[in-house]
Motif scaffolding. Sequence first.
Motif, PDB file in Angstrom:
ATOM      1  N   THR A 186     -38.951 -87.022 -55.694  1.00  0.00           N
ATOM      2  CA  THR A 186     -38.119 -85.835 -55.430  1.00  0.00           C
ATOM      3  C   THR A 186     -38.838 -84.970 -54.415  1.00  0.00           C
ATOM      4  N   ARG A 187     -38.104 -84.493 -53.434  1.00  0.00           N
ATOM      5  CA  ARG A 187     -38.694 -83.556 -52.470  1.00  0.00           C
ATOM      6  C   ARG A 187     -38.218 -82.161 -52.851  1.00  0.00           C
ATOM      7  N   ALA A 188     -39.136 -81.342 -53.367  1.00  0.00           N
ATOM      8  CA  ALA A 188     -38.757 -80.002 -53.828  1.00  0.00           C
ATOM      9  C   ALA A 188     -38.682 -79.037 -52.648  1.00  0.00           C
ATOM     10  N   GLY A 189     -37.844 -77.994 -52.802  1.00  0.00           N
ATOM     11  CA  GLY A 189     -37.732 -76.986 -51.748  1.00  0.00           C
ATOM     12  C   GLY A 189     -38.336 -75.652 -52.144  1.00  0.00           C
ATOM     13  N   THR A 190     -38.530 -75.459 -53.453  1.00  0.00           N
ATOM     14  CA  THR A 190     -39.093 -74.198 -53.947  1.00  0.00           C
ATOM     15  C   THR A 190     -40.071 -74.494 -55.085  1.00  0.00           C
ATOM     16  N   VAL A 191     -40.889 -73.483 -55.414  1.00  0.00           N
ATOM     17  CA  VAL A 191     -41.818 -73.614 -56.542  1.00  0.00           C
ATOM     18  C   VAL A 191     -41.036 -73.851 -57.830  1.00  0.00           C
ATOM     19  N   ALA A 192     -39.956 -73.088 -58.010  1.00  0.00           N
ATOM     20  CA  ALA A 192     -39.161 -73.212 -59.244  1.00  0.00           C
ATOM     21  C   ALA A 192     -38.602 -74.623 -59.375  1.00  0.00           C
ATOM     22  N   GLU A 193     -38.121 -75.176 -58.259  1.00  0.00           N
ATOM     23  CA  GLU A 193     -37.559 -76.534 -58.309  1.00  0.00           C
ATOM     24  C   GLU A 193     -38.665 -77.548 -58.615  1.00  0.00           C
ATOM     25  N   ALA A 194     -39.815 -77.403 -57.971  1.00  0.00           N
ATOM     26  CA  ALA A 194     -40.927 -78.340 -58.215  1.00  0.00           C
ATOM     27  C   ALA A 194     -41.319 -78.319 -59.686  1.00  0.00           C
ATOM     28  N   LYS A 234     -38.736 -80.016 -61.965  1.00  0.00           N
ATOM     29  CA  LYS A 234     -38.508 -81.464 -61.792  1.00  0.00           C
ATOM     30  C   LYS A 234     -39.709 -82.310 -62.231  1.00  0.00           C
ATOM     31  N   ILE A 235     -40.835 -81.683 -62.520  1.00  0.00           N
ATOM     32  CA  ILE A 235     -42.070 -82.476 -62.651  1.00  0.00           C
ATOM     33  C   ILE A 235     -42.111 -83.309 -63.937  1.00  0.00           C
ATOM     34  N   GLY A 236     -41.603 -82.816 -65.041  1.00  0.00           N
ATOM     35  CA  GLY A 236     -41.678 -83.574 -66.296  1.00  0.00           C
ATOM     36  C   GLY A 236     -43.101 -84.030 -66.554  1.00  0.00           C
ATOM     37  N   GLY A 237     -43.286 -85.305 -66.843  1.00  0.00           N
ATOM     38  CA  GLY A 237     -44.649 -85.836 -67.045  1.00  0.00           C
ATOM     39  C   GLY A 237     -45.209 -86.477 -65.790  1.00  0.00           C
ATOM     40  N   GLY A 238     -44.610 -86.153 -64.631  1.00  0.00           N
ATOM     41  CA  GLY A 238     -45.022 -86.799 -63.383  1.00  0.00           C
ATOM     42  C   GLY A 238     -46.155 -86.076 -62.679  1.00  0.00           C
ATOM     43  N   LYS A 239     -46.268 -86.331 -61.369  1.00  0.00           N
ATOM     44  CA  LYS A 239     -47.352 -85.729 -60.578  1.00  0.00           C
ATOM     45  C   LYS A 239     -46.799 -85.103 -59.310  1.00  0.00           C
ATOM     46  N   PHE A 240     -47.421 -83.982 -58.932  1.00  0.00           N
ATOM     47  CA  PHE A 240     -47.094 -83.370 -57.647  1.00  0.00           C
ATOM     48  C   PHE A 240     -47.761 -84.180 -56.544  1.00  0.00           C
ATOM     49  N   GLY A 284     -44.650 -92.002 -63.119  1.00  0.00           N
ATOM     50  CA  GLY A 284     -43.277 -92.496 -63.049  1.00  0.00           C
ATOM     51  C   GLY A 284     -42.422 -91.597 -62.179  1.00  0.00           C
ATOM     52  N   ASN A 285     -42.955 -90.426 -61.838  1.00  0.00           N
ATOM     53  CA  ASN A 285     -42.172 -89.411 -61.139  1.00  0.00           C
ATOM     54  C   ASN A 285     -43.091 -88.649 -60.192  1.00  0.00           C
ATOM     55  N   LEU A 286     -42.719 -88.593 -58.911  1.00  0.00           N
ATOM     56  CA  LEU A 286     -43.503 -87.829 -57.934  1.00  0.00           C
ATOM     57  C   LEU A 286     -42.654 -86.688 -57.413  1.00  0.00           C
ATOM     58  N   VAL A 287     -43.203 -85.477 -57.415  1.00  0.00           N
ATOM     59  CA  VAL A 287     -42.505 -84.334 -56.819  1.00  0.00           C
ATOM     60  C   VAL A 287     -43.286 -83.906 -55.580  1.00  0.00           C
ATOM     61  N   ASP A 288     -42.694 -84.138 -54.424  1.00  0.00           N
ATOM     62  CA  ASP A 288     -43.343 -83.868 -53.136  1.00  0.00           C
ATOM     63  C   ASP A 288     -43.257 -82.370 -52.834  1.00  0.00           C
ATOM     64  N   LEU A 289     -44.411 -81.779 -52.529  1.00  0.00           N
ATOM     65  CA  LEU A 289     -44.474 -80.334 -52.274  1.00  0.00           C
ATOM     66  C   LEU A 289     -44.396 -80.009 -50.779  1.00  0.00           C
ATOM     67  N   ALA A 290     -44.283 -81.036 -49.939  1.00  0.00           N
ATOM     68  CA  ALA A 290     -44.380 -80.808 -48.492  1.00  0.00           C
ATOM     69  C   ALA A 290     -43.304 -79.859 -47.960  1.00  0.00           C
ATOM     70  N   GLY A 291     -42.169 -79.768 -48.653  1.00  0.00           N
ATOM     71  CA  GLY A 291     -41.094 -78.894 -48.170  1.00  0.00           C
ATOM     72  C   GLY A 291     -41.079 -77.518 -48.822  1.00  0.00           C
ATOM     73  N   VAL A 292     -42.098 -77.210 -49.624  1.00  0.00           N
ATOM     74  CA  VAL A 292     -42.115 -75.910 -50.330  1.00  0.00           C
ATOM     75  C   VAL A 292     -42.850 -74.889 -49.452  1.00  0.00           C
ATOM     76  N   LYS A 293     -42.093 -74.187 -48.657  1.00  0.00           N
ATOM     77  CA  LYS A 293     -42.703 -73.305 -47.637  1.00  0.00           C
ATOM     78  C   LYS A 293     -43.513 -72.167 -48.257  1.00  0.00           C
TER      79      LYS A 293
END
Length: 263
Positions: free
Chosen positions: A7-15, A18-24, A43-52
Motif C-alpha cells: 500500500t502506498r500511503a498518502g498521510t500519516v493517518a492512512e499509514a 493500514k499497517i496492521g501487523g505489517g512493516k513500513f 505480509g503487508n508493506l506500507v510505503d511511506l514515500a508519498g507521505v509528504k
Amino acid sequence: MYAFEYTRAGTVAEAASKIGGGKFLAGGQSLVGAMKLRLAQPGNLVDLAGVKELVGICMDGNDVVVGAMTRHADVAGNADVQRACPALAELAGGIGDRQVRAMGTIGGSLANSDPAACYPAAVLGLGATVVTHKRRIAADDFFKGMYETALEEGELITSVRFPSVMKAAYIKFVNPASRFALVGVFVAQTAGGVRVAVTGAAGCVFRVKDLEAALSKSFTADAAKAVKLSADGLSGDLHATPEYRAHLIPVLTARAVEAASKR
Ligand SMILES: Cc1cc2nc3c(=O)[nH]c(=O)nc-3n(C[C@H](O)[C@H](O)[C@H](O)COP(=O)(O)OP(=O)(O)OC[C@H]3O[C@@H](n4cnc5c(N)ncnc54)[C@H](O)[C@@H]3O)c2cc1C
C-alpha cells in the motif's frame, strides 16, 4: 521474494491505519535486503514515500526537527542543521555511500536500530526525542537492544527533535567493508551535561558514564584517553575483538572532543 500486500500511503493517518501487523517501507535500504534474505517476511508493506508530512527539516525555537522520511543527504546538506548542529550534518554525510544517503531515512535508521548504525549515536548523544504518531520517546528510553526499540507494533516515527547543543562531534572508525561503524562515538556538551554515546561496539547504542564523568570534570582529549574501559559485554566478530573495541572507545572519544572543541 514472496507474495505480500503493498500500500502506498498518502498521510500519516492512512499509514497508521493500514499497517496492521505489517512493516513500513521507508527507503528500503535495510528492509528490502532483509526481505530478499528472508530475514523479514512481512505480509503487508506500507510505503511511506508519498507521505509528504514526514519529509523536511525545520527549526522550532532552538530545536532542530527532522521528519522521519528525510533522507541522509538532505540532513547533510541542510543549512539549519549545519548551523545548529554541524556534527549531525557531518554524521549524515558520512553514512554509507551516495546511493544509501540518497535513499536512507532517519526514521528507518532509528526504527531498524542496527548495532553499527550512526544515527542512533547522534540521537542518544544529543538527548533527542523520537516523536511517533502516538507519543514522544526520550532517546534514553528508545534503544532496547539489537534491532530492538521501544516502538510498538505499527507505531510510526514521524520526526526526531534535537535540542540545541553547545559543542558536539561524531567520530566513526569505519568498517571498510560496509561503511558502518566498527565503533563510532558521539560526544556532546549539552545544557544537561556531557553525553557520550557509542555505536558499533555492542548490541545497540549505549552511553559511557565513566567517559561522561571524566569529560564533565575536564572536557579534554587527555581526560578521555585516561579512561580505561572493560571489554565485558562488548561485541567481538571477525572485524574486531571486544578488547580492541574497548580500546577504540576512549581513543575515538578523545578525537571527538578535539573536533568538538575546534567548533
Ligand atoms: C551499503 C549500506 C551501507 C550503509 N552504511 C551505513 C552507515 O555507515 N551508517 C548508518 O547509520 N547506516 C548505514 N546504512 C543504513 C542506512 O543508513 C539506512 O538508513 C537504514 O538501512 C534504514 O534504511 P531506510 O531508511 O531505507 O529504511 P527501511 O529499510 O525502509 O526500513 C528499515 C526498518 O525501519 C522501519 N521503518 C522505516 N521507517 C519507519 C518509520 N517512520 N516509523 C517506524 N518504522 C519505520 C521499517 O519497517 C523497517 O523495519 C547502510 C546501508 C547500506 C545498504
